[in-house]
Design a protein around this motif. Sequence first.
Motif, PDB file in Angstrom:
ATOM      1  N   LEU A   1       0.745  -1.540   0.337  1.00  0.00           N
ATOM      2  CA  LEU A   1      -0.303  -0.053  -0.088  1.00  0.00           C
ATOM      3  C   LEU A   1       0.977   1.395   0.262  1.00  0.00           C
ATOM      4  O   LEU A   1       1.979   1.344   0.973  1.00  0.00           O
ATOM      5  N   GLU A   2       0.286   2.283  -0.621  1.00  0.00           N
ATOM      6  CA  GLU A   2       1.177   3.548  -0.490  1.00  0.00           C
ATOM      7  C   GLU A   2       0.277   4.240  -0.456  1.00  0.00           C
ATOM      8  O   GLU A   2       0.027   4.466   0.750  1.00  0.00           O
ATOM      9  N   TRP A   3      -0.031   5.154  -1.207  1.00  0.00           N
ATOM     10  CA  TRP A   3      -1.857   6.836  -0.733  1.00  0.00           C
ATOM     11  C   TRP A   3      -2.963   6.103  -1.143  1.00  0.00           C
ATOM     12  O   TRP A   3      -3.034   6.129  -2.001  1.00  0.00           O
TER      13      TRP A   3
ATOM     14  N   PRO B   1       1.431 -10.858   2.942  1.00  0.00           N
ATOM     15  CA  PRO B   1       2.050  -9.710   4.006  1.00  0.00           C
ATOM     16  C   PRO B   1       1.508  -8.549   3.148  1.00  0.00           C
ATOM     17  O   PRO B   1       1.932  -8.124   2.572  1.00  0.00           O
ATOM     18  N   VAL B   2       1.463  -7.673   3.717  1.00  0.00           N
ATOM     19  CA  VAL B   2       2.022  -6.271   3.497  1.00  0.00           C
ATOM     20  C   VAL B   2       2.793  -5.436   3.701  1.00  0.00           C
ATOM     21  O   VAL B   2       2.776  -5.322   4.855  1.00  0.00           O
ATOM     22  N   VAL B   3       2.844  -4.916   3.065  1.00  0.00           N
ATOM     23  CA  VAL B   3       3.641  -3.430   3.409  1.00  0.00           C
ATOM     24  C   VAL B   3       3.335  -1.876   3.169  1.00  0.00           C
ATOM     25  O   VAL B   3       2.303  -2.661   1.649  1.00  0.00           O
ATOM     26  N   TRP B   4       3.160  -1.212   4.000  1.00  0.00           N
ATOM     27  CA  TRP B   4       2.461   0.057   3.781  1.00  0.00           C
ATOM     28  C   TRP B   4       3.062   0.991   3.814  1.00  0.00           C
ATOM     29  O   TRP B   4       3.871   1.139   4.963  1.00  0.00           O
ATOM     30  N   THR B   5       3.691   2.229   2.646  1.00  0.00           N
ATOM     31  CA  THR B   5       5.110   3.318   2.962  1.00  0.00           C
ATOM     32  C   THR B   5       3.702   4.315   3.562  1.00  0.00           C
ATOM     33  O   THR B   5       2.851   4.748   2.474  1.00  0.00           O
ATOM     34  N   MET B   6       4.429   4.996   4.064  1.00  0.00           N
ATOM     35  CA  MET B   6       3.146   6.096   4.700  1.00  0.00           C
ATOM     36  C   MET B   6       4.292   7.289   4.266  1.00  0.00           C
ATOM     37  O   MET B   6       5.663   7.750   4.385  1.00  0.00           O
ATOM     38  N   HIS B   7       3.309   7.753   3.338  1.00  0.00           N
ATOM     39  CA  HIS B   7       3.935   9.794   2.620  1.00  0.00           C
ATOM     40  C   HIS B   7       3.943  10.524   3.675  1.00  0.00           C
ATOM     41  O   HIS B   7       4.090  11.984   2.895  1.00  0.00           O
TER      42      HIS B   7
ATOM     43  N   HIS C   1       3.716  -3.833   8.100  1.00  0.00           N
ATOM     44  CA  HIS C   1       5.182  -3.387   8.194  1.00  0.00           C
ATOM     45  C   HIS C   1       4.612  -2.000   7.129  1.00  0.00           C
ATOM     46  O   HIS C   1       5.245  -1.694   6.157  1.00  0.00           O
ATOM     47  N   PHE C   2       5.120  -1.186   8.107  1.00  0.00           N
ATOM     48  CA  PHE C   2       4.663   0.401   7.912  1.00  0.00           C
ATOM     49  C   PHE C   2       6.174   0.875   7.611  1.00  0.00           C
ATOM     50  O   PHE C   2       7.206  -0.029   8.505  1.00  0.00           O
ATOM     51  N   VAL C   3       6.746   1.035   6.236  1.00  0.00           N
ATOM     52  CA  VAL C   3       7.581   1.836   6.510  1.00  0.00           C
ATOM     53  C   VAL C   3       7.473   3.453   5.882  1.00  0.00           C
ATOM     54  O   VAL C   3       6.760   4.149   5.528  1.00  0.00           O
ATOM     55  N   CYS C   4       8.292   4.172   6.476  1.00  0.00           N
ATOM     56  CA  CYS C   4       8.799   6.041   6.431  1.00  0.00           C
ATOM     57  C   CYS C   4       9.208   6.123   5.098  1.00  0.00           C
ATOM     58  O   CYS C   4       9.991   5.762   5.733  1.00  0.00           O
TER      59      CYS C   4
END
Length: 424
Positions: A104-106, A126-132, A187-190
């Motif tokens: 996931l992105e925005w 599995p879910v990765v979520w990039t936080m913009h 799995h959040f990514v900043c």
Amino acid sequence: MRILIINTSEKTGGAAVASNRLLSALNNNGVKAKMLVRNKETDHLSVVSLSQPLKQKWNFLWERFCIFLHLHLSKKGLFDIDIANTGCDITRTKEFLEADIIHLEWINQGMLSLKNIRKILESGKPVVWTMHDLWPATALCHYARGCIAFKTSCKRCQLLPHHGSMNDLSARIWAQKQKTYSKGRIHFVCCSNWLAQQAKQSGLLKGHSITSIPNPIDTHIFHPINKNEAREALSLPKDKHILLFVSQKVTNERKGVHHLINAIKELTALHPQLKNTLAVALMGGSADEVTSQLPVETFSLGYISDDKSLVNAYNAADLFVIPSLEDNLPNTIMEALACGVPCVGFNIGGIPEMINHKVNGYIALPKSAKSLAEGINWVLSHPNKNELAQQAVAKVNQNYSQQGVAMRYINLYNEALARKIYKL
């Protein structure tokens, strides 16, 4: 490994640009990646749009209408908050079923609802979520603006009429997000260390992993070119110093153009000769509303989205100024540095992670037009412009290369898959 990146738009907005660049970086480094969007704007084969465009438009309008009602029929702040009350179920799409990892992105403005995100988590993928921005870690807002409620639980929201109540919209969306996030590990990514530090303080994200990985940039596209040729392509003067300011909407208050205006007024008062030797180029929508407020010759470049024109705009500049009042890891700084252009910005958000003070630019005191003016003057009067340009390019090569960022994401994907397989 098959990755499905999900973002509302294909090209419009900073998150879309970053998502596209990650898509290219992954595919260039041995990963089969696709991107699912609501608004497809190119014929790129790796980008797939949602079906039923009329339904997607309705989702967008319905969410705005609900927010409009909660704002007591006021348009002020209509796009400052998102409630994710409507969206599209993507779990039945071919791309979702084929993917090993959902990234996931925005996903705001009617792309995915909290219910849709819950179904994604319940699928077991599995879910990765990039936080913009901070929205995944708050109830409603994308930037906290000094509020610390998200550290415990959102309520009495300052963005709602009369600062909300104990059981206002923010409190209810907070509870819904808690329930959604409990359905699986994310799995959040900043994109910046600054945002990661904020995310780790959020009461919503406890129990989920949070790491920091920057956005990538393609240095085969963004790189130094001949300055005079770049200026000629944009009809900009060759005999002046050019300062560049970029914002999707120039008048966006958070982007701080009023601080830039005040800084240039202060600078030209101290150095009157700059009225004849300095020019400002404004790139973005609504630029014409600002040009008359500046005491130097000003050029409105409008909104530019194609890479060739962007590269020309950055290379035409002697310096790039970003007076944002809150920002994550701006693509604009990365693009300017990659083109060898020194940058000046406030000591705010992720900006000081990109600008090394008096090395590839200047970090000014937050919200200080005087300090911003000093930074602009420091770059303009620097005795070795080539050294500044070399340091700018080196920063990008060392931190934001496609290969380096792609490998960090690949390691994260492998970790997420291992946790699923071994139920860690």
